[in-house]
Write a protein that holds these residues in place. Structure first.
Motif, mmCIF file in Angstrom:
data_model
loop_
_atom_site.group_PDB
_atom_site.id
_atom_site.type_symbol
_atom_site.label_atom_id
_atom_site.label_comp_id
_atom_site.label_asym_id
_atom_site.label_seq_id
_atom_site.Cartn_x
_atom_site.Cartn_y
_atom_site.Cartn_z
ATOM 1 N N LEU A 205 0.854 -1.179 0.000
ATOM 2 C CA LEU A 205 0.000 0.000 0.000
ATOM 3 C C LEU A 205 0.895 1.235 0.000
ATOM 4 C CD1 LEU A 205 -2.713 1.538 0.404
ATOM 5 C CD2 LEU A 205 -2.456 1.134 2.860
ATOM 6 N N MET A 206 0.896 1.965 -1.107
ATOM 7 C CA MET A 206 1.717 3.170 -1.226
ATOM 8 C C MET A 206 0.820 4.374 -1.492
ATOM 9 S SD MET A 206 4.539 4.309 -4.098
ATOM 10 C CE MET A 206 5.756 3.046 -3.754
ATOM 11 N N GLU A 207 0.942 5.402 -0.641
ATOM 12 C CA GLU A 207 0.124 6.613 -0.776
ATOM 13 C C GLU A 207 0.945 7.745 -1.358
ATOM 14 O OE1 GLU A 207 -1.029 10.638 0.933
ATOM 15 O OE2 GLU A 207 0.730 9.408 1.383
ATOM 16 N N ASN A 208 0.293 8.572 -2.199
ATOM 17 C CA ASN A 208 0.974 9.764 -2.712
ATOM 18 C C ASN A 208 -0.031 10.758 -3.265
ATOM 19 O OD1 ASN A 208 3.313 11.400 -3.739
ATOM 20 N ND2 ASN A 208 4.384 9.499 -3.230
ATOM 21 N N VAL A 209 0.492 11.897 -3.716
ATOM 22 C CA VAL A 209 -0.351 12.950 -4.282
ATOM 23 C C VAL A 209 -0.680 12.609 -5.732
ATOM 24 C CG1 VAL A 209 0.532 14.748 -2.772
ATOM 25 C CG2 VAL A 209 1.701 14.270 -4.941
ATOM 26 N N ALA A 210 -1.695 13.298 -6.272
ATOM 27 C CA ALA A 210 -2.136 13.022 -7.637
ATOM 28 C C ALA A 210 -1.021 13.236 -8.656
ATOM 29 C CB ALA A 210 -3.344 13.891 -7.975
ATOM 30 N N GLY A 211 -0.076 14.144 -8.349
ATOM 31 C CA GLY A 211 1.022 14.415 -9.261
ATOM 32 C C GLY A 211 1.929 13.232 -9.515
ATOM 33 N N PHE A 212 1.807 12.197 -8.670
ATOM 34 C CA PHE A 212 2.604 10.982 -8.861
ATOM 35 C C PHE A 212 2.286 10.325 -10.202
ATOM 36 C CE2 PHE A 212 3.544 6.433 -8.017
ATOM 37 C CZ PHE A 212 4.850 6.542 -7.563
ATOM 38 N N ARG A 213 1.089 10.566 -10.713
ATOM 39 C CA ARG A 213 0.690 9.956 -11.990
ATOM 40 C C ARG A 213 1.591 10.389 -13.145
ATOM 41 N NH1 ARG A 213 -4.735 8.252 -12.579
ATOM 42 N NH2 ARG A 213 -6.050 8.502 -10.742
ATOM 43 N N THR A 214 2.014 11.639 -13.136
ATOM 44 C CA THR A 214 2.749 12.187 -14.276
ATOM 45 C C THR A 214 4.184 12.583 -13.946
ATOM 46 O OG1 THR A 214 1.831 14.377 -13.771
ATOM 47 C CG2 THR A 214 0.639 13.026 -15.370
ATOM 48 N N ALA A 215 4.582 12.433 -12.686
ATOM 49 C CA ALA A 215 5.917 12.873 -12.268
ATOM 50 C C ALA A 215 7.006 11.920 -12.759
ATOM 51 C CB ALA A 215 5.969 12.970 -10.748
ATOM 52 N N GLN A 216 8.236 12.406 -12.668
ATOM 53 C CA GLN A 216 9.402 11.598 -13.013
ATOM 54 C C GLN A 216 10.238 11.322 -11.766
ATOM 55 O OE1 GLN A 216 11.425 12.444 -16.960
ATOM 56 N NE2 GLN A 216 10.493 14.442 -16.577
ATOM 57 N N LEU A 217 10.754 10.101 -11.678
ATOM 58 C CA LEU A 217 11.711 9.788 -10.617
ATOM 59 C C LEU A 217 13.058 10.410 -10.947
ATOM 60 C CD1 LEU A 217 10.932 6.034 -9.885
ATOM 61 C CD2 LEU A 217 10.208 8.036 -8.592
#
Length: 384
Positions: free
Chosen positions: A115-127
């Motif tokens: 189970l990993m939580e994050n903000v919506a920007g995780f969808r389009t962000a780059q590592l």
């Protein structure tokens, strides 16, 4: 069976609290920030807390947990994925590497679920340049034998009296036997209407600017809602309920701001606060409680900003939950300038704003328990 969990990037413990309330035993947690770790340790005395950078956890020690941990949970810091942060300038902050650290722990522990939580920007962000966060995470989990799924959940649909939309990457070792999305219990199509701001905080002791105390303050009224009664369970009063000190001039400005507005009138005309000092509307959910909410919002009826306790109520932390560390903190740049970098920890306001609302975490935990115990057998672990 009772599921056992490891909570990474545990912060002040919102995710752990919700999972525990669902019936999951959080036996191990990790947090690097000193003040957040102090809060976690105080409120979760039965959980073994590893203080320090998750990247420094010895892999051999983690592998020894194989077969003992059913769920690896946590939210790698989101500053690198939020479009409100440095990402808007094309920068890829170091925090983004912590997603890989999280997945390294999953590889070593090989839990039944992730189970990993994050903000919506995780969808389009780059590592990092050319490596998108979400596809990377899904591919890594698939290579480890998991079936990943992406959930987008609005906290108000699960009884949280403040807006908070977050994404959750959930994964099952093997394959899912049911949809992992928890059924909404509040909002459109649900049995209950969303909880409102005043439904959450109207019973708390009234304060003027500069009033209040960090220590225990007795309740000054009976609860006005079932939610308030539930938040009082196990407590004889409230802590962390201190109003910010405002000048008389600022208080007068606040007096002119109606609910839902951030503008005030003066002899010089109308001035609008651009990104802070919005008065909350009492009969609907609060706006999103962010990590820097201390000056974002004005109380629905009192002429001051929110206290840490009021924000905690809006995030569904019960009154017995005590927050450690300083209430607020000057900017890191100023601390560095004054040679006080060692004080650059997460304030109470930061801790609350960064957390997963416990009621939302509970809904997720209950759904994962239902799936794990509905005839789901733990697959045989194969060394990789």
């Amino acid at each position: 069976m009772q599921l056992k969990a490891l909570d990474l990037f545990a912060g002040c413990g919102g995710l752990s609290l919700g999972l525990e309330d669902a019936g999951i035993d959080v036996i191990l947690a990790n947090e690097v920030d000193a003040w957040a770790a102090d809060t976690y340790a105080h409120n979760h005395p039965d959980t073994h807390l590893l203080r320090g950078d998750v990247r420094n956890i010895v892999r051999g020690d983690l592998r020894a947990l194989r077969g003992e941990i059913d769920l690896v949970a946590g939210g790698p810091p989101c500053q690198g994925f939020s479009v409100a942060g440095r990402r808007q300038f094309g920068e890829v902050p170091f925090q983004n590497t912590l997603v890989e650290a999280y997945l390294n722990v999953v590889e070593e522990v090989r839990p039944l679920m992730v189970l990993m939580e994050n903000v919506a920007g995780f969808r389009t962000a780059q590592l990092r340049p050319g490596v998108r966060a979400l596809p990377f995470t899904f591919e890594r989990l698939k290579n480890l034998g998991y079936e990943p799924a992406l959930l987008t959940l609005q906290a108000t649909n699960y009884g949280v009296p403040s807006l908070r939309s977050r994404i959750f990457v959930v994964a099952m070792l093997g394959s899912w036997t049911d949809d992992p999305t928890p059924v909404p219990t509040f909002g459109v199509g649900a049995a209950n209407k969303p909880r409102s701001c005043l439904e959450a905080i109207s019973d708390l002791p009234a304060l003027e600017a500069g009033q209040g105390a960090e220590g225990l303050q007795p309740y000054t009224s009976l609860p006005f809602s079932a939610y308030q009664s539930s938040m009082r369970a196990g407590s004889t009063g409230v802590t962390n309920h201190v109003a910010m000190s405002h000048t008389t001039r600022i208080v007068r400005r606040f007096q002119t701001i109606p609910p839902g507005s951030s503008s005030y009138r003066s002899t010089e005309g109308v001035t609008v606060y651009k990104s802070n000092n919005q008065r909350l509307i009492g009969d609907i959910p609060s706006l999103c409680i962010t990590a820097n909410f201390q000056s974002n919002y004005i109380h629905p009826v009192q002429n001051r900003n929110l206290t840490a306790r009021e924000a905690a109520r809006l995030m569904t932390f019960p009154d017995r939950y005590l927050f450690k560390g300083k209430r607020t903190l000057m900017s890191k740049k100023l601390l560095d300038k004054e040679g006080r970098s060692d004080e650059a920890n997460l304030s109470q306001y930061n801790q609350i704003g960064n957390s997963v609302p416990p009621l939302l975490a509970r809904a997720l935990g209950e759904k994962l328990i239902a799936i794990a115990t509905a005839g789901q057998k733990r697959p045989v672990l194969v060394a990789r």
